[in-house]
Design an enzyme around this catalytic site. Structure first.
Site, short mmCIF file in Angstrom:
data_model
loop_
_atom_site.label_atom_id
_atom_site.label_comp_id
_atom_site.label_asym_id
_atom_site.label_seq_id
_atom_site.Cartn_x
_atom_site.Cartn_y
_atom_site.Cartn_z
N CYS A 97 0.81 -1.09 0.08
CA CYS A 97 -0.02 0.11 0.11
C CYS A 97 0.93 1.14 0.12
O CYS A 97 1.75 1.58 1.04
CB CYS A 97 -0.90 -0.23 1.05
SG CYS A 97 -1.96 1.54 1.59
N CYS A 145 -2.74 15.37 3.02
CA CYS A 145 -3.97 15.02 2.18
C CYS A 145 -4.90 16.30 2.21
O CYS A 145 -4.95 16.79 3.40
CB CYS A 145 -4.50 13.92 2.44
SG CYS A 145 -6.17 13.62 1.49
N GLU A 182 -4.64 11.48 -1.81
CA GLU A 182 -5.38 11.35 -2.86
C GLU A 182 -4.74 11.30 -3.95
O GLU A 182 -4.41 12.39 -4.71
CB GLU A 182 -6.57 12.54 -2.69
CG GLU A 182 -7.57 12.52 -3.87
CD GLU A 182 -8.41 11.01 -4.10
OE1 GLU A 182 -8.82 10.47 -3.06
OE2 GLU A 182 -8.51 10.65 -5.25
N SER A 198 -7.40 3.82 -5.14
CA SER A 198 -8.64 4.08 -4.36
C SER A 198 -8.59 5.67 -4.44
O SER A 198 -7.81 6.48 -4.27
CB SER A 198 -8.45 3.92 -3.03
OG SER A 198 -9.35 4.11 -2.10
N SER A 235 -14.15 5.46 -2.29
CA SER A 235 -14.42 5.42 -0.80
C SER A 235 -15.79 6.11 -0.92
O SER A 235 -15.94 7.39 -0.84
CB SER A 235 -13.21 6.41 -0.21
OG SER A 235 -12.15 5.68 -0.41
N LEU A 236 -16.74 5.41 -0.37
CA LEU A 236 -18.11 5.83 -0.44
C LEU A 236 -18.43 6.03 1.02
O LEU A 236 -19.02 7.26 1.26
CB LEU A 236 -18.87 4.68 -1.15
CG LEU A 236 -20.57 4.96 -1.41
CD1 LEU A 236 -20.40 6.28 -2.31
CD2 LEU A 236 -21.23 4.03 -1.95
N ASN A 292 -10.82 2.64 11.86
CA ASN A 292 -9.53 2.70 12.85
C ASN A 292 -9.89 4.01 13.75
O ASN A 292 -10.11 5.14 13.00
CB ASN A 292 -8.40 2.60 12.14
CG ASN A 292 -7.98 1.20 11.66
OD1 ASN A 292 -8.06 0.59 12.13
ND2 ASN A 292 -7.86 1.39 10.15
N1 SAH Z 1 -7.69 9.40 -0.89
C1 SAH Z 1 -7.87 7.84 -1.07
C2 SAH Z 1 -6.91 6.81 -0.84
C3 SAH Z 1 -6.50 6.92 0.68
S1 SAH Z 1 -7.33 6.37 2.06
C4 SAH Z 1 -9.30 7.72 -0.82
O1 SAH Z 1 -9.74 8.50 -0.01
O2 SAH Z 1 -9.79 6.54 -1.25
C5 SAH Z 1 -7.73 4.56 1.83
C6 SAH Z 1 -8.89 4.20 2.70
O3 SAH Z 1 -8.93 4.25 3.72
C7 SAH Z 1 -10.20 5.19 2.23
O4 SAH Z 1 -11.24 4.43 1.82
C8 SAH Z 1 -10.39 6.07 3.37
O5 SAH Z 1 -11.64 6.40 3.49
C9 SAH Z 1 -9.94 5.00 4.50
N2 SAH Z 1 -9.76 5.24 5.59
C10 SAH Z 1 -8.92 6.50 6.11
N3 SAH Z 1 -8.96 6.85 7.47
C11 SAH Z 1 -9.74 5.67 7.87
C12 SAH Z 1 -9.83 5.19 9.30
N4 SAH Z 1 -9.61 5.90 10.26
N5 SAH Z 1 -10.48 3.82 9.23
C13 SAH Z 1 -10.89 3.18 8.46
N6 SAH Z 1 -10.48 3.56 7.03
C14 SAH Z 1 -10.15 4.87 6.79
#
Ligand code: SAH
Length: 354
Positions: A105, A112, A160, A191, A214-215, A298
């Protein structure tokens, strides 16, 4: 500002043009490119003469992310890296071991700008884009450090990717280079929180990667409250972009849905999500293969969000399955090393006191 090209960001043909301009034979690029992508610095390339190496060093920059911290999970072998970049900024990468191989990853930006309320990476905003070479460098450095071949990439680390669009696309093409790291597009997931115009740009390239959206909510009110990007590109527009992406690429889309206790984790929310996806993406004319990844949130300090309980997660997944939507609950790898992206960098910034 150093305007010299960064070696790890160059395509083979660009390296060739650069070497030719330096008066070197064309075949040199074919010797240098694979070694760079195996983690060797120009200084370490014993089959390249000193004079050539000096010319190259004067005309370019080279830096492989440096392992600043490394945590290895005693539970499942997950490795979490804090990588330091040439300017002292840090990003994180996580190496995960699955039955079918090793996946990494990677981060796409330092910090961000998107402001998702539950996410550690966006605290403090965006510092800068990563170059393509810095995104790729995380993979090369991890392969060099572990001596293992990495077979898959997820762009789900800090940042992002579609906010750093040009460098992200250059990275995708570089990592796919046969004489370099050589990871197939089908083993790459990107993502995004949903920057609609860039999803269309990506669709136009038709790279056979997997797009992950990321929905995290299926109505605009809830999504607005946790993801500011939704005010610019609301759910209807995002769904339309998903349809266009599928029409252009034929690739399945996966959706990430972070389960937050009391916010989006009820069975009613699961029914709303099923309805949203089925109505928009799986109508009689469209049967897009989709997949939902459920991720119990998390807990990040000071965000106030709590993980959904195990029972709520199972019930949520069951509702999706009942409505014909494939869902998996993300297995938590590296639970003992805090392997979710963004938190190690926050720690290091806090310790430095900046
Ligand atoms: N900016 C991109 C990729 C990075 S985050 C995006 O938004 O998809 C990767 C994934 O982790 C995303 O789905 C994000 O929403 C999720 N994520 C971020 N913080 C998190 C947390 N505290 N717990 C669980 N998932 C989280």
């Amino acid at each position: 500002m150093d305007n010299r090209p960064d070696l790890l960001s160059l395509f083979p043909e660009e390296l060739e043009a650069l070497l030719t301009a330096l008066g070197e034979p064309r075949y040199r690029a074919g010797q240098i490119f694979p070694q760079l992508h195996r983690g060797l610095s120009p200084d370490e390339m014993t089959n390249i003469g000193a004079a050539t190496r000096e010319k190259l060093a004067a005309a370019t920059t080279y830096f492989l992310p440096r392992v600043a911290r490394k945590l290895v999970s005693a539970m499942d072998g997950t490795v979490k890296y804090l990588f330091e970049l040439a300017d002292g900024n840090c990003v994180e990468s996580v190496l995960m071991r699955y039955e079918h191989g090793v996946t990494i990853c990677v981060s796409s930006e330092v910090g961000c700008p998107m402001g998702c309320k539950f996410c550690a990476s966006t605290i403090g905003g965006k510092v800068r884009n990563l170059t393509a070479g810095e995104i790729l460098g995380q993979i090369i450095a991890a392969e060099r450090d572990t001596g293992e071949k990495i077979g898959g990439v997820v762009m789900m680390g800090i940042g992002e990717p579609l906010d750093n669009y040009e460098n992200t696309v250059r990275f995708l093409r570089l990592v796919n280079e046969k004489s370099g790291v050589n990871i197939g597009y089908r083993h790459i997931s990107l993502s995004t929180c949903g920057i609609v115009p860039r999803i269309d740009d990506l669709a136009a390239l038709s790279l056979p990667i997997t797009l992950s959206i990321s929905l995290h909510a299926s109505d605009n009110e809830t999504r607005n409250s946790i993801m500011p990007v939704n005010r610019r590109y609301p759910i209807e527009e995002l769904m339309a972009a998903c349809r266009r992406y599928f029409a252009a690429t034929g690739r399945r889309i996966s959706f990430e849905y972070t389960l937050i206790a009391g916010k989006n984790d009820s069975e009613e929310a699961a029914r709303a999500l099923s309805l949203l996806l089925n109505r928009n993406l799986r109508t009689r004319t469209e049967t897009m293969p989709i997949h939902v990844n459920l991720i119990p949130v998390n807990e990040v300090e000071n965000t106030g969000f709590r993980r959904a309980g195990t029972r709520a997660v199972a019930a949520f997944a069951a509702v999706l399955e009942k409505n014909g939507i494939r869902a998996t609950v993300r297995r938590k790898l590296g639970a003992d090393i805090n392997a979710s992206c963004g938190q190690l960098r926050r720690d290091s910034i806090a310790k430095r006191g900046t």
